[in-house]
Design a protein around this motif. Structure first.
Motif: not given
Length: 213
Positions: A63-70
């Motif tokens: 989830e944290q990585i998904a936020d970084l990608k966004l």
């Protein structure tokens, strides 16, 4: 002359590889994770994987990585809106080939980013269709994107040629049975392009290279 040309986009038509590296590096840097140019070349341009695997290695959750990608995508979009430029010889070459050979784009870019890049380039009318990241399951260096393009074209690989700028793109094209012209850019200039049909200094030399086949 070949019957169809399958063009890569980033680093071939438009000068965006450096912007993608910069936006990814800045986003990871804010998270305390260093991304060197050499790491980017190996992970993204050779293996075709996400540089955000570095965050996973540091214990970041999915989830944290998904936020970084966004966050990276937001920054990258801003850069594209302000800094996208068409590479040397591209417009003139596309105009010269238009109507003489079928042309399509096969890109690992998200379609949203592709559309932002080309909002003002006047290049998209030259192409029969565009395959973007959402159109296939596996991305380059997997041959799936090129195999899908060949299927849509209804042509055998030997009647077509790809134009790429990276090791992963060359590997994908060759695995799909395609010949491949490579046009290195500032990001990929020192990469290994063994197996390419020819390595060209710019898109301005594409027509001559095709004539020589």
């Amino acid at each position: 002359m070949v019957e169809a040309i399958l063009w890569d986009n980033d680093g071939v038509l438009v000068d965006t590889e450096g912007l993608f590296f910069q936006s990814t590096r800045e986003t990871l840097g804010k998270a305390g994770i260093e991304l060197t140019f050499e790491q980017f070349l190996d992970i993204s341009m050779r293996q075709g994987r996400s540089a955000f695997q570095l965050a996973a290695g540091c214990g970041w959750t999915t989830e944290q990585i998904a936020d970084l990608k966004l966050e990276r995508d937001r920054l990258y979009t801003e850069m594209l809106q302000q800094q996208t430029r068409v590479l040397l010889g591209v417009f003139e070459t596309l105009r010269a080939l238009h109507g003489r050979v079928r042309m399509v784009v096969v890109t690992s870019s998200q379609r949203e980013h592709f559309e932002v890049m080309h909002a003002g380039t006047q290049l998209t009318d030259f192409f029969e269709f565009v395959l973007a990241r959402e159109d296939f399951k596996e991305t380059k260096p997997n041959p799936e994107p090129y195999l899908l393009a060949l299927e849509r074209l209804g042509l055998e690989a030997e009647r077509c040629i790809a134009i790429e700028d990276s090791e992963r793109g060359l590997a994908a094209a060759r695995a799909a049975g395609l010949r491949c012209l490579v046009i290195p850019n500032d990001v990929t200039r020192n990469c290994n392009f063994q197996g390419a049909t020819a390595v060209l200094p710019s898109a301005a030399e594409v027509l001559a290279a095709l004539t020589a086949l």
